[in-house]
Design a protein around this motif. Structure first.
Motif, PDB file in Angstrom:
ATOM      1  N   LEU A   1      32.689  53.781  28.931  1.00 24.33           N
ATOM      2  CA  LEU A   1      32.824  55.031  28.188  1.00 24.33           C
ATOM      3  C   LEU A   1      32.041  56.125  28.893  1.00 24.33           C
ATOM      4  N   THR A   2      32.606  57.346  28.919  1.00 24.78           N
ATOM      5  CA  THR A   2      31.891  58.491  29.485  1.00 24.78           C
ATOM      6  C   THR A   2      32.402  59.770  28.844  1.00 24.78           C
ATOM      7  N   TYR A   3      31.458  60.612  28.368  1.00 27.66           N
ATOM      8  CA  TYR A   3      31.815  61.959  27.928  1.00 27.66           C
ATOM      9  C   TYR A   3      31.980  62.853  29.151  1.00 27.66           C
ATOM     10  N   ASN A   4      32.885  63.825  29.041  1.00 27.01           N
ATOM     11  CA  ASN A   4      32.975  64.799  30.120  1.00 27.01           C
ATOM     12  C   ASN A   4      31.855  65.834  29.961  1.00 27.01           C
ATOM     13  N   PRO A   5      31.540  66.626  31.000  1.00 26.72           N
ATOM     14  CA  PRO A   5      30.374  67.537  30.932  1.00 26.72           C
ATOM     15  C   PRO A   5      30.421  68.527  29.785  1.00 26.72           C
ATOM     16  N   GLU A   6      31.605  68.926  29.321  1.00 26.49           N
ATOM     17  CA  GLU A   6      31.703  69.860  28.203  1.00 26.49           C
ATOM     18  C   GLU A   6      31.558  69.159  26.862  1.00 26.49           C
ATOM     19  N   GLY A   7      31.657  67.842  26.836  1.00 28.57           N
ATOM     20  CA  GLY A   7      31.522  67.099  25.599  1.00 28.57           C
ATOM     21  C   GLY A   7      32.756  67.123  24.721  1.00 28.57           C
ATOM     22  N   ALA A   8      33.884  67.606  25.239  1.00 25.47           N
ATOM     23  CA  ALA A   8      35.106  67.678  24.438  1.00 25.47           C
ATOM     24  C   ALA A   8      35.936  66.414  24.549  1.00 25.47           C
TER      25      ALA A   8
ATOM     26  N   SER B   1      34.040  58.347  35.592  1.00 22.52           N
ATOM     27  CA  SER B   1      33.180  59.491  35.910  1.00 22.52           C
ATOM     28  C   SER B   1      34.016  60.762  35.924  1.00 22.52           C
ATOM     29  N   PHE B   2      33.455  61.860  35.402  1.00 19.80           N
ATOM     30  CA  PHE B   2      34.089  63.171  35.419  1.00 19.80           C
ATOM     31  C   PHE B   2      33.386  64.062  36.429  1.00 19.80           C
ATOM     32  N   SER B   3      34.139  64.967  37.042  1.00 20.62           N
ATOM     33  CA  SER B   3      33.539  65.959  37.924  1.00 20.62           C
ATOM     34  C   SER B   3      32.813  67.012  37.098  1.00 20.62           C
ATOM     35  N   HIS B   4      31.968  67.812  37.757  1.00 25.49           N
ATOM     36  CA  HIS B   4      31.133  68.776  37.048  1.00 25.49           C
ATOM     37  C   HIS B   4      31.943  69.834  36.318  1.00 25.49           C
ATOM     38  N   ASP B   5      33.162  70.132  36.816  1.00 24.20           N
ATOM     39  CA  ASP B   5      34.018  71.124  36.178  1.00 24.20           C
ATOM     40  C   ASP B   5      35.099  70.497  35.315  1.00 24.20           C
ATOM     41  N   SER B   6      35.033  69.171  35.147  1.00 22.40           N
ATOM     42  CA  SER B   6      35.998  68.419  34.328  1.00 22.40           C
ATOM     43  C   SER B   6      37.431  68.556  34.826  1.00 22.40           C
ATOM     44  N   GLN B   7      37.614  68.864  36.113  1.00 24.81           N
ATOM     45  CA  GLN B   7      38.959  68.941  36.682  1.00 24.81           C
ATOM     46  C   GLN B   7      39.427  67.595  37.221  1.00 24.81           C
ATOM     47  N   TYR B   8      38.488  66.709  37.480  1.00 27.49           N
ATOM     48  CA  TYR B   8      38.829  65.391  38.011  1.00 27.49           C
ATOM     49  C   TYR B   8      38.171  64.309  37.154  1.00 27.49           C
ATOM     50  N   MET B   9      38.820  63.188  37.106  1.00 26.54           N
ATOM     51  CA  MET B   9      38.238  61.979  36.514  1.00 26.54           C
ATOM     52  C   MET B   9      38.533  60.822  37.460  1.00 26.54           C
TER      53      MET B   9
ATOM     54  N   LEU C   1      30.070  54.879  40.880  1.00 26.57           N
ATOM     55  CA  LEU C   1      31.129  55.870  41.137  1.00 26.57           C
ATOM     56  C   LEU C   1      30.564  57.206  40.692  1.00 26.57           C
ATOM     57  N   LEU C   2      30.464  58.160  41.632  1.00 23.07           N
ATOM     58  CA  LEU C   2      29.648  59.333  41.387  1.00 23.07           C
ATOM     59  C   LEU C   2      30.335  60.591  41.896  1.00 23.07           C
ATOM     60  N   PHE C   3      30.399  61.605  41.036  1.00 25.37           N
ATOM     61  CA  PHE C   3      30.854  62.920  41.466  1.00 25.37           C
ATOM     62  C   PHE C   3      29.642  63.762  41.847  1.00 25.37           C
ATOM     63  N   GLY C   4      29.862  64.667  42.793  1.00 29.66           N
ATOM     64  CA  GLY C   4      28.842  65.622  43.189  1.00 29.66           C
ATOM     65  C   GLY C   4      29.480  66.975  43.430  1.00 29.66           C
ATOM     66  N   VAL C   5      28.723  67.847  44.092  1.00 30.09           N
ATOM     67  CA  VAL C   5      29.198  69.208  44.344  1.00 30.09           C
ATOM     68  C   VAL C   5      28.931  69.557  45.802  1.00 30.09           C
ATOM     69  N   HIS C   6      29.961  70.094  46.484  1.00 30.95           N
ATOM     70  CA  HIS C   6      29.760  70.618  47.832  1.00 30.95           C
ATOM     71  C   HIS C   6      28.931  71.893  47.749  1.00 30.95           C
ATOM     72  N   LEU C   7      27.834  71.949  48.493  1.00 28.31           N
ATOM     73  CA  LEU C   7      26.909  73.065  48.378  1.00 28.31           C
ATOM     74  C   LEU C   7      27.521  74.380  48.841  1.00 28.31           C
ATOM     75  N   ASP C   8      28.424  74.313  49.805  1.00 29.41           N
ATOM     76  CA  ASP C   8      28.953  75.556  50.358  1.00 29.41           C
ATOM     77  C   ASP C   8      30.148  76.092  49.587  1.00 29.41           C
ATOM     78  N   SER C   9      30.847  75.223  48.823  1.00 25.87           N
ATOM     79  CA  SER C   9      32.069  75.678  48.160  1.00 25.87           C
ATOM     80  C   SER C   9      32.094  75.442  46.661  1.00 25.87           C
ATOM     81  N   ASN C  10      31.116  74.698  46.135  1.00 28.96           N
ATOM     82  CA  ASN C  10      31.075  74.349  44.713  1.00 28.96           C
ATOM     83  C   ASN C  10      32.256  73.482  44.282  1.00 28.96           C
ATOM     84  N   GLU C  11      32.940  72.891  45.265  1.00 27.16           N
ATOM     85  CA  GLU C  11      34.053  71.987  44.963  1.00 27.16           C
ATOM     86  C   GLU C  11      33.505  70.589  44.673  1.00 27.16           C
TER      87      GLU C  11
END
Length: 956
Positions: free
Chosen positions: A458-465, A503-511, A550-560
């Motif tokens: 189980l995992t909540y997404n970053p927005e909690g929705a 795992s969800f990405s920081h912007d909840s666009q990917y799982m 299994l871990l999402f992160g953020v590209h420092l130069d693009s925020n992707e």
């Protein structure tokens, strides 16, 4: 009265008052156990001085009974969660935890007055603990209750609470009777049972006679008579066969003494009761001779459904069955009344209130019984526990059934905390997801999925929705976080086996998900007809062994978003999400994280320095920091050493920006939860841990505000909430000392010990060696040695790193100041060298187990039954496998080991090399090399036989 007389009188009064106060203060404090008042929930249990304190237990071990220990104006229950007995006040919604066992509690019992509680466990260092339920204090602990270390299978207490009886869980079971009120450590008497009796798993005393007991296995009931004069325990165990009654008897469930006290009743899973006549001896002498007997006299067919519970209360014999029926019989086994319309699951436990039922009044609403007279059926209130882990309260007056709680009946492996609300979602293999408010300790809502769908992750997404849920058969659901309703038309079914990570990405666009077949699957949000919908993107079997993180992160130069997976195959893989398309998951790069050990988990290291790291733990009790971009191993540090490697780790959230510079991490290993202060540096005082689930921790979650940690117990079907006290851990660190003081205790003898003095000698000898032993030039005194000398000093003090580990050490020192100064370091001082040694060395020294495992894999079984490697194969392995040697290197090594080159391998340039190495090796090496020969005869090492020995104090 004259003034002086008045002053004298006042002085006398004051002296008398002071003396009285002093005497009162000197009086011994009154024992809490001596009170007859129930003060359990009046005490303030919130004042804790521990870094982690248990505050709530979600779940119930439904294989053990629930007891009704307070009634009337209270409704207080006693039940078990893992290794803790829980006293739960239903009306106040408050728990008190009886903590003391290091193993899962296997059985418990309570006295007739509900004052005394006895709990026992199974496993190493098993205990029996007697508790005072009025205060929650353990009044007596029996250590070594089972010398063979198996634990206790069944336990019983007499009606007056004077004696305990236990049955061990050993291969040859042993019955013991304990005079626990005398605070003894040995039983009053013991009796070994025959294996043919089966595993005796139920035990009870005769309520009218402390000297009589009965127990049963599935196949045999046993009657015991205790002769207290000689402390002898005689028994009778007649075996029933199909010829005994010319009918099938069935398997026994429970046994009790009949209300008439001259017979014993045994319930069976065939719906029958076996009635045994008791033939008591006329004297203690005859009892010691083995004359107490029970004989089967009757087989009563009560019903078709199997009987799971058999007990007595007041003037009734009570049964519970697999259909959820509860029936009451009189002494003649004539039915008096029954409850069959509640539609309950199989009855596991029945516990009646301590207080007898009140006489009927005009307002009473007791039902009539089923006798011809039709008298009112007056019985005590009771607690009912069923096989589906549900607990009910039945009020007899009015026949009112209340559901107290419903808990998962199967393993709990999935838990997740909401990102900004005090909510925790708990998923079980039985297909249930429950959501709790963990601050109010209030159950909110749940969903039970169809049979066959067990919740694995189980995992909540970053927005909690949203709440992502992975199931044991490969299905993936995306649920609404507040209603648990489906957010996609149909669940995703792209895995063929259990989904272990979500795992969800920081912007909840990917799982992303990972499953047991080493496959990573990615899903993404797309816009269809003006609506945002989730769609499957691609999947890839990217690992050869189980995926650990299994871990999402953020590209420092693009925020992707960036996605990484870590496998037990020692591979850290990063995926290229931007270039991935339908059914094609692109890999950006692959890095190997370890050589001998395997990684267990990873997390993003908080930004405590300018350089960003990935923190990866491994099976060798090490914590490694990898540069988040280059994946270079920048530091290797000693991790928490609490019996097993770290299995999961999370960084504790902060409440404000002021706390960003001091961070903490929470971890779990096989059976413990722990807390550690960052940055990681190998200081053992910066870590604390406590047993949370002795049978194994399955998962961990942290509250959004960093105040609570939650652990899931897997097979023990419980989740424990832990309060985090950072001040307590900070205090422990300050007591441990500063600078190198905490590290000196990690070696035998400390700073003044023999080992540390030898380390200093080798360190300074290395300075001489690097300048040339025979040089006549003026020596340069320095506090440093060249970085190239580091491996030689390491080997001199008994640590033999591989070439890869040496490169890691070089990188660790060389780039230690690069981010801040832009310069590389080419030397190291003694304090830094000491830390590098402590953090890189094997935490348990050289163990025979690790060497033997290598020979088990590479060798063959010789004529003596041992694993061995032939001499020619051994030399070939050294030249061709792993970090293989050249022939010259191998010759130099063996020359040193055999004393042909006393200065050591490449310690000084030599004029002549060792010639005829093959002849020398044939003379020195045996035809077959075993692990023992390799370790002691060739390498000359001293080996720790048990890897559990204190690593930090045993040196090679």
């Amino acid at each position: 009265m004259p003034q002086d007389e008045l002053g004298q009188e006042r002085r006398e009064e004051k002296r008398s008052s002071d003396l009285s106060e002093r005497r009162e203060a000197e009086k011994p404090e009154k024992s809490l156990v001596s009170t007859s008042e129930d003060i359990l929930f009046r005490k303030d249990d919130r004042a804790n001085v521990y870094p982690l304190t248990m505050t709530w237990s979600f779940g119930w071990n439904s294989s053990l009974p629930v007891y009704y220990i307070r009634d009337e104006n209270q409704r207080v229950l006693l039940y078990v969660c893992a290794h803790t007995a829980v006293i739960y006040d239903v009306f106040k919604n408050t728990q008190h935890h009886l903590q003391g066992h290091a193993n899962v509690i296997s059985c418990l019992c309570v006295s007739e007055d509900r004052r005394w509680i006895a709990t026992a466990d199974k496993g190493p260092d098993c205990l029996i603990i007697i508790w005072d339920s009025f205060t929650g204090i353990p009044v007596h602990t029996i250590f070594d209750s089972c010398p063979e270390g198996h634990g206790i299978e069944a336990i019983a207490i007499t009606r007056d609470a004077k004696y305990l009886a236990t049955i061990s869980d050993a291969e040859i079971q042993e019955v013991c009777i304990w005079r626990w009120t005398l605070a003894v450590e040995t039983p009053a008497c013991t009796l070994k049972l025959l294996k043919e009796y089966g595993v005796q798993n139920y035990l009870t005393f005769n309520p009218a006679n402390n000297k009589e007991l009965v127990s049963n296995s599935k196949t045999q009931a046993i009657y015991y008579l205790w002769c207290e004069e000689g402390d002898l325990l005689a028994h009778s165990a007649p075996r029933l066969t199909e010829k005994t009654f010319n009918k099938l008897v069935g398997k026994f469930s429970q046994s009790v003494f009949h209300l008439n006290l001259t017979q014993i009743l045994s319930a069976t899973m065939e719906g029958k009761l076996v009635v045994w006549d008791i033939h008591r001896p006329t004297s203690s002498a005859s009892a010691s001779a083995g004359f107490p007997q029970i004989k089967p006299c009757k087989l009563v067919h009560l019903q078709k459904e199997g009987l799971t519970v058999l007990t007595t209360v007041d003037r009734y014999i009570v049964t519970g069955d697999i259909r959820g029926n509860i029936k009451f019989y009189d002494r003649t086994l004539s039915i008096v009344n029954w409850y069959s319309n509640f539609k309950l699951s199989s009855i596991r436990t029945l516990s009646f209130s301590k207080t007898p039922a009140a006489p009927p009044t005009e307002k009473s609403n007791y039902p009539p019984d089923c006798t011809l007279k039709g008298d009112l059926f007056i019985v005590r209130n009771l607690i009912i526990g069923t096989s589906d882990a549900t607990v009910y309260h039945l009020t007899a007056d009015g026949t009112k059934l209340e559901k107290l709680f419903v808990e998962p009946k199967d393993a709990i492996c999935a838990i997740s905390c909401h990102p900004y609300q005090p909510l925790i979602a708990i998923g079980s293999f039985c297909g249930m997801i429950k959501v709790w408010d963990y601050e109010e300790k209030k159950y909110l809502f749940s969903r039970v999925f169809e049979k066959g769908l067990g919740v694995q992750s189980l995992t909540y997404n970053p927005e909690g929705a949203l709440l992502g849920a992975g199931f044991t058969e490969g299905t993936v659901y995306i649920l609404d976080a507040m209603s648990l309703e489906n957010q996609i038309p149909e669940p995703f079914k792209y895995s063929r086996t259990s989904v272990t990570h979500i795992s969800f990405s920081h912007d909840s666009q990917y799982m992303a998900t990972a499953d047991v077949y080493f496959t990573v699957a990615v899903y993404m949000v797309v816009v269809r007809n003006g609506h945002r919908v989730w769609e499957y993107l691609a999947r890839l079997r990217s690992h050869r062994k189980s995926i650990r993180s299994l871990l999402f992160g953020v590209h420092l130069d693009s925020n992707e978003p960036r996605l990484l997976s870590l496998g037990r195959d020692r591979l850290l893989i990063e995926y290229n999400l931007l270039k991935s398309c339908r059914d094609n998951l692109e890999i950006l790069d692959i890095h190997r994280t370890d050589q001998g050990n395997y990684p267990t988990c990873m997390v993003w290291y908080p930004p405590l320095t300018k350089e960003l790291f990935l923190l990866i733990c491994n099976s060798g009790y090490k914590v490694k920091l990898f540069n988040s971009t280059t994946k270079m191993c920048r530091k290797t540090l000693l991790g928490p050493v609490f019996g097993s490697p770290i299995e999961q780790i999370q960084i504790l959230p902060v409440k404000s920006t002021l706390e960003l510079q001091k961070r903490y991490m929470v971890f779990i290993n096989r059976d413990k939860v722990g807390l550690q202060i960052l940055p990681v540096d190998g200081n053992p005082h910066k870590t604390a841990a406590i047993i949370c689930h002795p049978s194994g921790v399955a998962g961990m979650a942290l509250s959004y505000d960093g105040c609570w940690a939650f652990t899931a117990g897997g097979q023990d079907r419980s989740v424990v909430q832990w309060e985090i006290n950072l001040r307590a851990l900070d205090a422990a660190v300050s007591l441990g000392g500063e600078d190198l003081t905490p590290f000196y205790g990690l070696v035998a003898g400390g700073r003044e010990g023999k080992f540390y003095r030898e380390l200093e000698d080798y360190f300074y000898y290395s300075q001489l060696r690097s300048q040339g032993i025979d040089t006549m030039e003026t020596r340069k005194v320095s506090e440093h040695i060249c970085l190239s000398e580091l491996p030689f000093v390491m080997r001199a003090i008994g640590f033999y790193p591989s070439e890869e580990k040496i490169d890691d050490m070089f990188n660790e020192v060389r780039f230690s100041e690069y981010v801040d100064t832009g310069k590389l370091i080419d030397k190291i001082n003694l304090p830094d060298f000491f830390k590098v040694y402590l953090n890189h060395r094997p935490p348990f020294g050289n163990t025979m187990r690790g060497i033997q495992e290598s020979f088990d894999i590479l060798g063959f079984t010789n004529s003596k039954g041992k694993k061995a490697i032939r001499r020619e194969d051994f030399l070939n392995l050294l030249l061709t496998k792993g970090e293989h040697m050249t022939e010259e290197e191998m010759s130099d090594c063996f020359a040193t080991l055999f004393g042909l080159n006393p200065e050591g391998w490449k310690s000084e340039p030599v004029a002549s090399s060792v010639k005829g190495s093959e002849i020398c090796l044939e003379e020195e090496l045996p035809d077959e090399i075993t692990a023992e020969i390799f370790t002691t005869d060739i390498l000359g090492l001293t080996i720790s036989q048990d890897f559990r020995q204190d690593p930090i104090g045993s040196e090679v």
